[in-house]
Write an enzyme that holds these catalytic residues in place. Structure first.
Site, PDB file in Angstrom:
ATOM      1  N   THR B 214       6.866 -44.665  73.056  1.00 54.28           N
ATOM      2  CA  THR B 214       6.005 -43.877  73.916  1.00 54.28           C
ATOM      3  C   THR B 214       6.131 -44.153  75.409  1.00 54.28           C
ATOM      4  O   THR B 214       6.445 -45.260  75.843  1.00 54.28           O
ATOM      5  CB  THR B 214       4.523 -44.106  73.518  1.00 54.28           C
ATOM      6  OG1 THR B 214       4.413 -44.261  72.118  1.00 54.28           O
ATOM      7  CG2 THR B 214       3.663 -42.965  73.968  1.00 54.28           C
ATOM      8  N   ARG B 242       6.076 -36.902  60.216  1.00 52.39           N
ATOM      9  CA  ARG B 242       5.084 -37.924  60.541  1.00 52.39           C
ATOM     10  C   ARG B 242       4.563 -37.715  61.958  1.00 52.39           C
ATOM     11  O   ARG B 242       5.335 -37.514  62.906  1.00 52.39           O
ATOM     12  CB  ARG B 242       5.678 -39.327  60.420  1.00 52.39           C
ATOM     13  CG  ARG B 242       4.718 -40.470  60.825  1.00 52.39           C
ATOM     14  CD  ARG B 242       4.925 -40.931  62.249  1.00 52.39           C
ATOM     15  NE  ARG B 242       4.199 -42.150  62.608  1.00 52.39           N
ATOM     16  CZ  ARG B 242       4.203 -42.709  63.812  1.00 52.39           C
ATOM     17  NH1 ARG B 242       4.897 -42.150  64.781  1.00 52.39           N
ATOM     18  NH2 ARG B 242       3.529 -43.819  64.045  1.00 52.39           N
ATOM     19  N   ILE B 243       3.247 -37.758  62.091  1.00 50.91           N
ATOM     20  CA  ILE B 243       2.613 -37.651  63.397  1.00 50.91           C
ATOM     21  C   ILE B 243       1.910 -38.969  63.685  1.00 50.91           C
ATOM     22  O   ILE B 243       1.191 -39.495  62.839  1.00 50.91           O
ATOM     23  CB  ILE B 243       1.614 -36.471  63.413  1.00 50.91           C
ATOM     24  CG1 ILE B 243       2.373 -35.146  63.225  1.00 50.91           C
ATOM     25  CG2 ILE B 243       0.811 -36.447  64.710  1.00 50.91           C
ATOM     26  CD1 ILE B 243       1.479 -33.931  63.028  1.00 50.91           C
ATOM     27  N   GLY B 244       2.108 -39.507  64.877  1.00 53.66           N
ATOM     28  CA  GLY B 244       1.493 -40.772  65.259  1.00 53.66           C
ATOM     29  C   GLY B 244       0.303 -40.557  66.174  1.00 53.66           C
ATOM     30  O   GLY B 244      -0.296 -39.492  66.191  1.00 53.66           O
ATOM     31  N   ASP B 245       0.006 -41.537  66.979  1.00 49.66           N
ATOM     32  CA  ASP B 245      -1.202 -41.481  67.807  1.00 49.66           C
ATOM     33  C   ASP B 245      -1.044 -40.614  69.052  1.00 49.66           C
ATOM     34  O   ASP B 245      -2.029 -40.106  69.582  1.00 49.66           O
ATOM     35  CB  ASP B 245      -1.591 -42.898  68.247  1.00 49.66           C
ATOM     36  CG  ASP B 245      -0.524 -43.517  69.135  1.00 49.66           C
ATOM     37  OD1 ASP B 245      -0.773 -43.701  70.342  1.00 49.66           O
ATOM     38  OD2 ASP B 245       0.573 -43.807  68.629  1.00 49.66           O
ATOM     39  N   GLY B 265       2.255 -48.257  71.181  1.00 49.25           N
ATOM     40  CA  GLY B 265       2.295 -49.352  70.219  1.00 49.25           C
ATOM     41  C   GLY B 265       2.330 -48.817  68.803  1.00 49.25           C
ATOM     42  O   GLY B 265       2.885 -47.756  68.532  1.00 49.25           O
ATOM     43  N   GLU B 266       1.707 -49.562  67.903  1.00 54.11           N
ATOM     44  CA  GLU B 266       1.742 -49.148  66.495  1.00 54.11           C
ATOM     45  C   GLU B 266       0.795 -47.968  66.291  1.00 54.11           C
ATOM     46  O   GLU B 266      -0.425 -48.132  66.259  1.00 54.11           O
ATOM     47  CB  GLU B 266       1.351 -50.316  65.596  1.00 54.11           C
ATOM     48  CG  GLU B 266       2.408 -51.402  65.597  1.00 54.11           C
ATOM     49  CD  GLU B 266       2.021 -52.599  64.749  1.00 54.11           C
ATOM     50  OE1 GLU B 266       2.361 -53.736  65.144  1.00 54.11           O
ATOM     51  OE2 GLU B 266       1.360 -52.396  63.715  1.00 54.11           O
ATOM     52  N   GLY B 267       1.407 -46.812  66.131  1.00 56.87           N
ATOM     53  CA  GLY B 267       0.640 -45.574  66.099  1.00 56.87           C
ATOM     54  C   GLY B 267      -0.506 -45.568  65.102  1.00 56.87           C
ATOM     55  O   GLY B 267      -1.615 -45.128  65.406  1.00 56.87           O
TER      56      GLY B 267
END
Lengths: 318, 349
Positions: B214, B242-245, B265-267
């Protein structure tokens, strides 16, 4: 303390003049789903199982905007989304853009439990559904005549009304559709807490009638349409765009956590202040077994029950 | 508490501790350049929304960072990009997911916010909207770098590499064997068991492919308006779809009249923590200051062991940053002349 459950079939501009046959079928479904949920809770099923099975029932009922009976995109297709969250572990799962999956809420649970991810959308979500062997059918299964009509009306309303106050392109659909009775209804959802204070929330929808293909609303967005933690579980319904901006579900929990408000106070504030009138309703339960179902729309199809014997099925203000 | 403008940008948290000096230098130079572009834009009275968009566009076009060109790859070796932008003054927002051909996802997110009746468009519907809006489209190949192809292979291999510790009792010999999949481990163990070997625990290695996720930018302009924007290619080797934050308002991005926040970071952990919203919520509901709020949510709201970084600005002209990972590519500037670009060590006073 004690178990509690609340569920909704959508908030919106539900006219008081709703014909009896439409009102009664929906009330019957709410009653049926409430009973299923209560039976599951009293037989000590986990709140996560309870919210999933109640939402599955709501999805299967063609009179609510989820699963079968989902409203249509501007292309006349169905794109479903859902989300589930477990308050204790804060694990969650969400899906969007489903076209063939019979129970979107169950797929979102599989995302939560069988993948390292939280959210899968569109082709990727459909492919995952096939991998998992979850029930899928032809896309036409979800389309009802009622919704074909709704889409037609919505398109006509757009053509007729000119809105020059918003900076949008002429050929793009506006957000403010003419209130058209139950065209505005969105979403089904369920929240539950067991007598140990474990919470869960689940929401499912076909989205906004006449939405652009690929449009995602608040339902699958953790903190917007769905949220659960160790304090409360929330499922919201209404105008997705407003619920996203208002981070509605998270804010109910945040007000409880950071300002020490009660469930009722927090939910009332969010619905009263953080989202414009006519845009939102929600159901929520707390770890201590309280229930609240505020809305700032004309009505919200809803039902709730608590261990102490209270139960309610309603559409408009009491 | 003076007002004034402020800007912060990031190129991702969670950096390979073995990153070469040359690479570090390169990253800092680029971050400086974009920071200065942002500062010039603010000084020429561009509103916060414009500034965050233009800075993130630069980061997207830069193959050094995980967004736009240089995005991490899906398990299929393709690129699927997400982005979001939020206008703090009116709390309007726009988000996109699953883009494969749009050169600058953050700009499409802005168009969703301003030119569509919705807040979030994804996959083919988003690409169709992009076509209608006439934004620049390129082949998916454009976004893919050789380096990321290599990283994908590493990540895919790492998922299946296991180290098994074997111990023969007599004579007393220990050694390690590497296996690329579980079937080989089982087959080998069966054979060795038959001839009298004994085993210790197998130690599965899950390779940590260091790839900062990101890019983002937050700005408060000279008029006290806050905005935030975030963009990403997502998690290396992610499932397609896949969708993250990043595109989720309240998780990767948030802005209101108090502040603008962008996370990396870790979504999945950021989503569970609704990290960006929580920074603003503790300011609003607990009266915490900006840096206090960032520190609080990082410490209290993230899953144990999850890594994330946050940049934020407040309408009072402050900047704040926090991260619990090894490093975060970042840069800051405020109206009173403070300017910094950094990679290591949290900026705690």
């Amino acid at each position: 303390m004690g178990w509690a459950i609340a569920l909704h079939g959508g908030a919106g501009d539900i006219p008081h003049s709703l014909p009896p046959e439409r009102r009664l079928t929906r009330e019957a479904c709410l009653r049926h789903c409430l009973q299923i949920g209560v039976d599951a809770l009293t037989s000590r099923k986990s709140p996560l199982d309870v919210v999933e099975l109640v939402v599955r029932e709501l999805e299967n009922n063609p009179h609510f905007n989820a699963g079968r009976g989902s409203v249509l995109t501007t292309s006349g297709t169905v794109e479903m989304e859902a989300c589930i969250m477990d308050g204790k572990s804060m694990r969650c799962g969400a899906v969007s853009g489903l076209t063939t999956v019979v129970n979107a809420i169950s797929l979102s649970r599989l995302v939560m439990e069988k993948t390292p991810h939280i959210y899968l959308g569109f082709k990727g979500a459909e492919a995952f559904a096939r991998e998992q062997g979850i029930e899928t059918v032809d896309a036409s299964h979800f389309i009802t005549q009622e919704n074909v009509e709704r889409l037609k009306q919505a398109k006509e309303a757009n053509r007729v009304q000119v809105d020059y106050t918003q900076p949008v392109e002429k050929d793009v659909k506006r957000d403010e559709l003419k209130p058209d009775g139950d065209s505005q209804i969105g979403t089904v959802g369920c929240v539950a807490v067991d007598s140990e204070g474990n919470l869960a929330a689940a929401t499912s929808t076909g989205g906004l009638v006449n939405k652009m293909v690929g449009r995602i609303g608040d339902t699958p967005i953790i903190g917007a349409g769905t949220y659960a933690n160790s304090l409360c579980a929330v499922s919201a319904t209404g105008k997705g765009e407003a619920i996203i901006r208002g981070t509605v579900a998270r804010d109910v929990a945040a007000l409880m956590e950071f300002k020490g408000m009660s469930l009722q106070e927090a939910a009332a504030l969010v619905v009263g202040d953080r989202v414009p009138k006519g845009h939102v309703g929600l159901v929520a339960v707390s770890a201590t077994g309280e229930v609240t179902m505020p809305f700032n729309t004309t009505g919200m199809f809803r039902a709730c029950a608590t261990e102490d014997g209270h139960s309610e099925i309603a559409i408009w203000d009491s | 508490m003076g007002r004034g403008w402020a800007i912060a940008l990031h190129g991702g948290a969670g950096i390979d501790p073995n990153i070469t000096l040359h690479r570090q230098q390169e990253a800092k130079e680029h971050l400086s350049r974009y920071l200065n572009l942002g500062v010039s834009a603010i000084r020429s009275s561009l509103p916060a929304n414009d500034v965050v968009e233009l800075v993130v566009r630069e980061l997207e076009s830069d193959p050094l960072f995980n967004s736009g060109k240089g995005s991490a790859l899906t398990e299929k070796g393709t690129v699927e990009m997400d982005a979001s932008i939020m206008d703090g003054t009116r709390r309007r927002c726009g988000a996109v997911s699953g883009l494969m051909r749009v050169k600058n996802p953050v700009s499409l997110a802005r168009l969703v916010m301003e030119k569509s009746p919705h807040s979030y468009l994804a996959f083919s519907g988003a690409e169709e909207f992009a076509r209608q809006q006439g934004v620049e489209l390129v082949d998916n190949e454009y976004f893919i770098t050789d380096e990321n192809r290599k990283m994908l292979k590493l990540a895919q291999d790492a998922n299946t590499i296991m180290v098994v510790h074997f111990h023969l009792i007599f004579p007393n010999i220990h050694f390690l064997l590497f296996f690329i999949n579980l079937n080989f481990v089982h087959a080998t163990m069966i054979v060795l068991l038959k001839i009298g070997w004994q085993f210790d625990n197998s130690i599965p290695i899950t390779g940590h492919a260091y790839l900062p996720e990101t890019v983002g930018c937050v700005v408060v302009d000279g008029q006290g308006r806050c905005a935030a924007a975030t963009s990403t290619g997502g998690l290396m080797n992610k499932m397609s779809g896949r969708i993250g934050d990043t595109p989720l308002i309240g998780s990767g991005t948030y802005a209101c009249n108090l502040c603008g926040v962008s996370c990396t970071g870790e979504g999945e952990a950021i989503i569970r923590a609704t990290l960006a919203r929580d920074v603003a919520a503790v300011m609003e509901y607990k009266g915490l200051g900006l840096q206090e709020a960032v520190d609080f949510v990082l410490k209290e709201k993230l899953d144990d062991g999850a890594e994330a970084g946050i940049i934020a600005v407040s309408r009072e002209g402050e900047v704040a940053c926090g991260f619990n990972s090894i490093g975060m590519f970042r840069g800051f500037a405020t109206e009173d002349g403070f300017m910094e670009v950094a990679i290591w060590d949290s900026m705690k006073q």
